[in-house]
Design a protein around this motif. Structure first.
Motif, mmCIF file in Angstrom:
data_model
loop_
_atom_site.group_PDB
_atom_site.id
_atom_site.type_symbol
_atom_site.label_atom_id
_atom_site.label_comp_id
_atom_site.label_asym_id
_atom_site.label_seq_id
_atom_site.Cartn_x
_atom_site.Cartn_y
_atom_site.Cartn_z
ATOM 1 N N MET A 562 0.843 -1.198 0.000
ATOM 2 C CA MET A 562 0.000 0.000 0.000
ATOM 3 C C MET A 562 0.876 1.244 0.000
ATOM 4 O O MET A 562 1.988 1.243 0.519
ATOM 5 C CB MET A 562 -0.908 0.025 1.241
ATOM 6 N N ASN A 563 0.338 2.299 -0.580
ATOM 7 C CA ASN A 563 0.983 3.605 -0.539
ATOM 8 C C ASN A 563 0.383 4.384 0.647
ATOM 9 O O ASN A 563 -0.791 4.760 0.626
ATOM 10 C CB ASN A 563 0.763 4.368 -1.836
ATOM 11 N N ILE A 564 1.181 4.599 1.663
ATOM 12 C CA ILE A 564 0.719 5.214 2.912
ATOM 13 C C ILE A 564 1.385 6.571 3.068
ATOM 14 O O ILE A 564 2.607 6.696 2.884
ATOM 15 C CB ILE A 564 1.037 4.319 4.126
ATOM 16 N N LEU A 565 0.562 7.588 3.395
ATOM 17 C CA LEU A 565 1.061 8.935 3.644
ATOM 18 C C LEU A 565 1.060 9.180 5.152
ATOM 19 O O LEU A 565 0.032 9.059 5.818
ATOM 20 C CB LEU A 565 0.172 9.976 2.949
ATOM 21 N N LEU A 566 2.239 9.523 5.700
ATOM 22 C CA LEU A 566 2.384 9.822 7.118
ATOM 23 C C LEU A 566 2.609 11.323 7.285
ATOM 24 O O LEU A 566 3.584 11.868 6.751
ATOM 25 C CB LEU A 566 3.563 9.046 7.717
ATOM 26 N N ALA A 567 1.703 11.987 8.032
ATOM 27 C CA ALA A 567 1.873 13.407 8.372
ATOM 28 C C ALA A 567 2.386 13.478 9.807
ATOM 29 O O ALA A 567 1.634 13.294 10.756
ATOM 30 C CB ALA A 567 0.551 14.152 8.224
ATOM 31 N N ARG A 578 8.738 4.723 9.813
ATOM 32 C CA ARG A 578 9.394 4.235 8.592
ATOM 33 C C ARG A 578 9.838 2.798 8.776
ATOM 34 O O ARG A 578 9.638 1.951 7.891
ATOM 35 C CB ARG A 578 10.589 5.126 8.264
ATOM 36 N N ALA A 579 10.415 2.514 9.962
ATOM 37 C CA ALA A 579 10.869 1.144 10.205
ATOM 38 C C ALA A 579 9.694 0.171 10.212
ATOM 39 O O ALA A 579 9.772 -0.919 9.637
ATOM 40 C CB ALA A 579 11.621 1.076 11.535
ATOM 41 N N ILE A 580 8.574 0.564 10.879
ATOM 42 C CA ILE A 580 7.417 -0.334 10.954
ATOM 43 C C ILE A 580 6.801 -0.534 9.580
ATOM 44 O O ILE A 580 6.513 -1.677 9.159
ATOM 45 C CB ILE A 580 6.384 0.235 11.943
ATOM 46 N N ILE A 581 6.591 0.558 8.837
ATOM 47 C CA ILE A 581 5.928 0.448 7.538
ATOM 48 C C ILE A 581 6.812 -0.312 6.548
ATOM 49 O O ILE A 581 6.326 -1.117 5.740
ATOM 50 C CB ILE A 581 5.577 1.849 6.999
ATOM 51 N N ASP A 582 8.124 -0.049 6.609
ATOM 52 C CA ASP A 582 9.028 -0.787 5.719
ATOM 53 C C ASP A 582 8.964 -2.276 6.001
ATOM 54 O O ASP A 582 8.964 -3.111 5.084
ATOM 55 C CB ASP A 582 10.457 -0.281 5.876
ATOM 56 N N LEU A 584 6.461 -3.845 7.184
ATOM 57 C CA LEU A 584 5.173 -4.359 6.717
ATOM 58 C C LEU A 584 5.138 -4.507 5.200
ATOM 59 O O LEU A 584 4.228 -5.125 4.654
ATOM 60 C CB LEU A 584 4.045 -3.417 7.162
ATOM 61 N N GLY A 585 6.113 -3.923 4.532
ATOM 62 C CA GLY A 585 6.186 -4.065 3.080
ATOM 63 C C GLY A 585 5.362 -3.042 2.336
ATOM 64 O O GLY A 585 4.996 -3.284 1.177
ATOM 65 N N HIS A 586 5.109 -1.905 2.942
ATOM 66 C CA HIS A 586 4.327 -0.872 2.268
ATOM 67 C C HIS A 586 5.226 0.299 1.926
ATOM 68 O O HIS A 586 6.351 0.425 2.429
ATOM 69 C CB HIS A 586 3.173 -0.398 3.167
ATOM 70 N N ASN A 587 4.703 1.163 1.064
ATOM 71 C CA ASN A 587 5.432 2.349 0.648
ATOM 72 C C ASN A 587 5.000 3.530 1.520
ATOM 73 O O ASN A 587 3.804 3.811 1.646
ATOM 74 C CB ASN A 587 5.158 2.663 -0.826
ATOM 75 N N LEU A 588 5.948 4.218 2.098
ATOM 76 C CA LEU A 588 5.665 5.310 3.027
ATOM 77 C C LEU A 588 6.194 6.622 2.475
ATOM 78 O O LEU A 588 7.355 6.712 2.077
ATOM 79 C CB LEU A 588 6.304 5.034 4.397
ATOM 80 N N THR A 589 5.291 7.642 2.486
ATOM 81 C CA THR A 589 5.674 9.008 2.134
ATOM 82 C C THR A 589 5.441 9.878 3.369
ATOM 83 O O THR A 589 4.373 9.819 3.989
ATOM 84 C CB THR A 589 4.840 9.539 0.964
ATOM 85 N N ILE A 590 6.407 10.685 3.738
ATOM 86 C CA ILE A 590 6.343 11.465 4.971
ATOM 87 C C ILE A 590 6.159 12.939 4.646
ATOM 88 O O ILE A 590 6.890 13.489 3.809
ATOM 89 C CB ILE A 590 7.598 11.260 5.824
ATOM 90 N N VAL A 609 -3.919 7.465 5.023
ATOM 91 C CA VAL A 609 -3.214 8.592 5.630
ATOM 92 C C VAL A 609 -3.141 8.354 7.138
ATOM 93 O O VAL A 609 -4.169 8.126 7.784
ATOM 94 C CB VAL A 609 -3.907 9.938 5.342
ATOM 95 N N LEU A 610 -1.926 8.383 7.689
ATOM 96 C CA LEU A 610 -1.725 8.360 9.138
ATOM 97 C C LEU A 610 -1.418 9.798 9.560
ATOM 98 O O LEU A 610 -0.347 10.331 9.238
ATOM 99 C CB LEU A 610 -0.577 7.422 9.514
ATOM 100 N N MET A 611 -2.369 10.424 10.261
ATOM 101 C CA MET A 611 -2.330 11.867 10.495
ATOM 102 C C MET A 611 -1.999 12.187 11.954
ATOM 103 O O MET A 611 -2.739 11.816 12.877
ATOM 104 C CB MET A 611 -3.680 12.481 10.139
ATOM 105 N N ASP A 612 -0.860 12.874 12.148
ATOM 106 C CA ASP A 612 -0.577 13.448 13.463
ATOM 107 C C ASP A 612 -1.474 14.680 13.653
ATOM 108 O O ASP A 612 -1.953 15.266 12.688
ATOM 109 C CB ASP A 612 0.905 13.818 13.553
#
Length: 743
Positions: A562-567, A578-582, A584-590, A609-612
């Motif tokens: 999955m393509n996941i966006l982290l704010a 980043r370590a957790i998402i990597d 899990l095998g997903h793509n992370l954009t910060i 989207v994982l939103m702070d």
């Protein structure tokens, strides 16, 4: 005419009565002359007859001598008759005429009658008038005798002539005592007596009437109030005939007047008091207004301080949870690696220390919510049996580590389901059971749940937790539920703790409408008894309650790559995610803030989207509103709040602005995986056999208070991640490398 006048005033019938007197006098003179002539003739005839019988020597001389004798006799007779008879009779007639004229009597028709006849008629008129006056006097006397007030009559010299019975009753003076005596005899008596005598004496001196109200005394020295009115009595000619005195007993009137005067004085005093009180009240009102203003200012200051306190706690919670997230997350990642035993002990110590800090943080947050009255309970059907079994399952390893026996006893009379708050009830049981294990070195801990009734007959659910620990001294039991209180400083050194657990248990119990009690004996153990209102609940009809989604099921359900966006603006949290998402095998954009997150959504497609929440320039709440307000396809992208804000109401606030899920920091990996799976399922991206929404919606305090089972789940989840990474690394040779995290 002077005799028919008084004080220069001529009576109305004076002329008529003057004429009567003149006519009577003229008739008297005519009758006297006639009588003299007749007597003279009679004497002459008698002398002539005598001469015939006894003739004298000289007739002429005899006749002359006899005529002289006759004239002398006649003169003497007339003089005697006039002075001794006619003159007094005429004077009496004049007086009766004068009185008759004064009384305005009708004059008699005397014709040729002389004074005697006229006097007879006048006397008859006077007698008739006197009889009529006697009748009037009798009637007046009868009226005065029966009058309610006393009456006294005196002559002009003050001699008492008459009194009525009311006078005797009023003054205690009998008629035979005072009649015929002068009022001066009584007026000179200074020892006391009726003031009526003094009033008459004063009227005699002044010649005028008197009217007074005074304190009076009877003959027997009885005191009373009287109203006295003395008037002079004058005849028609204005001559003083005497005095009449009226005396009334006005004691009742005076008493009433005195009472009224006293009441008036009291009323005036009360009016003055009321006016004084009014002024005081106005003054106090002004002071109260000032106090009210001060209270309003104090209230506003308190509310501001409370808001500042809440903001401070929210900030502290955020600032503590943010580094705690990195500490615990990195510790979990270390524990999932192939470390040496010493390294694992170091990592495990870091993890346990972080968890201890997290427990303290959650206790402080719960206490602040209780103080502010913002902690709200939910009322749902729950099973006491299942909650007790869940608590004992979690606490069993801790008890086994100290070789303690943990037993449960559930009353069969308990309803299968009751109404209550399962989260807070579980929190109370965890705290009390944890304390029992902590303060017991040998023996057992028994958890008993029974259905009982109080003195009023109300049903209660009684939870008793008994241990065989060190016990509590009676003199220190009163401090047991005080906040931040330890019974002995040595306890905190030996067993640890902040002294908040039991205080929170008591507050939660009271909030549920129950009570908590303790019985303890030093050296033998303690018994904590929690009594809660027992109300049976019906099982919800429909589909059976879903079971919680396990870590394996969540990992299997979440699609790969999955393509996941982290704010997120914190570097540590960025590296952790980043370590957790990597893994899990997903793509992370910060993105470092909300503005960058919106820009990334416009440039490329994302699955989640994982939103702070707290970020510079644009926070997570505003960013979510911007995303949901967009007309682009990505406006409906699933958004999960990944934040250190864990105060009461935070989750509801974030869900209202359009977020789909909520996970508080520090991040508990199984909860994160379960929340991702639940949100994707609700958005229709994946299909799950069962999903437990309630489990994912638990309060932050419970989410982060990790039990030994949850710790094991975390380790299992990390091992699964490693296995998945190894599997994915093997698949890279097939030409499908995962997308790397980017900024």
């Amino acid at each position: 005419m002077a005799q028919f006048a008084s004080k220069g005033k001529i009576w109305p019938k004076a002329a008529a009565w003057q004429a009567v007197l003149l006519k009577a006098g003229r008739n008297d003179r005519l009758h006297a002359a006639a009588a003299g002539v007749f007597l003279f003739a009679f004497l002459l005839l008698a002398e002539f007859a005598f001469y015939k019988l006894w003739p004298a020597p000289d007739l002429t001389l005899f006749l002359a001598a006899q005529a002289g004798i006759a004239l002398a006799t006649l003169g003497l007779t007339f003089a005697f008759g006039y002075w001794r008879l006619l003159r007094p009779l005429h004077d009496l007639l004049a007086r009766t005429a004068r009185k008759s004229a004064q009384l305005d009597l009708p004059e008699p028709a005397i014709g040729r009658e002389q004074s005697a006849a006229a006097l007879h008629q006048i006397v008859n008129l006077l007698i008739h008038q006197l009889e009529e006056q006697d009748d009037r006097t009798l009637r007046l006397s009868l009226a005065a005798s029966h009058a309610e007030y006393g009456v006294m009559l005196t002559d002009p010299k003050g001699v008492i002539l008459w009194i009525n019975r009311a006078f005797t009753h009023l003054t205690d003076y009998e008629p035979d005592v005072i009649l015929g005596r002068k009022v001066a005899e009584f007026a000179e008596d200074r020892l006391g007596g009726p003031q009526v005598f003094d009033a008459v004496a004063d009227a005699m001196k002044s010649g005028h009437g008197r009217e007074i109200e005074t304190v009076n005394y009877t003959r027997n020295a009885h005191r009373y109030w009287s109203a006295i009115n003395v008037k002079p009595i004058e005849d028609e000619s204005g001559q003083l005939e005497g005095y009449i005195a009226y005396e009334r007993d006005i004691t009742a009137t005076k008493t009433t007047q005195s009472a009224l005067e006293a009441s008036r004085t009291q009323l005036q005093q009360r009016v003055q008091d009321l006016q004084t009180t009014q002024h005081q009240l106005e003054h106090e009102q002004g002071k109260l207004a000032e106090v009210a203003k001060d209270l309003i200012r104090a209230k506003e200051a308190a509310e501001q301080a409370n808001r500042a306190k809440s903001d401070f706690l929210a900030t502290i919670s955020h600032e503590l949870r943010t580094p705690m997230n990195g500490i615990l997350g990195m510790a979990d990642l270390l524990l999932a690696q192939n470390l040496e035993d010493e390294q694992k002990n170091y990592a495990r110590t870091i993890r346990e220390s972080g968890e201890g800090l997290l427990v303290i943080l959650n206790d402080i947050l719960d206490l602040s919510k209780l103080e502010a009255g913002k902690l709200e309970l939910e009322t749902v059907p729950l099973s006491l049996d299942q909650i007790v079994k869940a608590v004992t399952t979690v606490m069993q390893p801790n008890a086994a580590a100290k070789n303690l026996t943990l037993r449960t006893h559930i009353d069969s009379n308990l309803p299968p389901l009751i109404e209550g708050d399962p989260t807070r009830l579980r929190q109370i049981l965890f705290n009390l059971t944890s304390n029992a294990i902590k303060f017991t070195e040998a023996g057992s801990i028994d958890i008993r749940v029974s259905a009982q009734k109080n003195e009023e007959g109300d049903a209660l659910a009684v939870i008793a937790i008994e241990d065989t620990g060190i016990g509590i001294a009676p003199e220190t039991q009163s401090k047991l539920f005080e906040r931040f209180s330890q019974l002995d400083s040595s306890i905190s050194r030996t067993h640890g703790g902040t002294g908040l657990g039991l205080a929170i248990c008591q507050e939660l119990t009271f909030l549920m409408g129950g009570n908590i009690e303790v019985e303890s004996t030093p050296g033998k153990g303690s018994l904590f008894r929690v009594s809660l209102p027992l109300k049976a609940a019906e099982a919800e009809k429909g589909a059976p309650a879903p079971k919680p989604l396990g870590t394996n099921e969540a990992l299997a359900a979440i699609p790969p790559h999955m393509n996941i966006l982290l704010a997120e603006d914190n570097d540590v949290n960025q590296r952790l995610m980043r370590a957790i998402i990597d893994k899990l095998g997903h793509n992370l954009t910060i993105a470092k803030n909300g503005i960058e997150a919106v820009k990334h959504l416009r440039r490329a497609p994302f699955d989640l989207v994982l939103m702070d929440i707290q970020m510079p320039e644009m926070d997570g709440v505003i960013a979510t509103k911007v995303i949901r307000a967009s007309d682009a396809d990505w406006a409906g992208i699933p958004i999960i709040a990944l934040t250190a804000h864990a105060m009461q109401g935070s989750k509801e606030q974030y869900l209202q602005v359009g977020m789909d899920g909520f996970v508080s920091k520090p991040i508990h990996l199984p909860l994160l995986l379960g929340e991702i799976a639940r949100v994707l399922h609700e958005r229709g991206r994946i299909v799950l056999p069962t999903i437990d929404d309630a489990a994912s919606a638990r309060p932050c305090a419970e989410q982060n208070a990790l039990s030994p089972k949850q710790k094991a789940d975390t380790k299992d989840a990390l091992r699964l991640l490693l296995n998945k990474m190894e599997h994915q690394s093997g698949g890279q040779s097939s030409g499908q490398p995962p997308r790397k995290a980017t900024h």
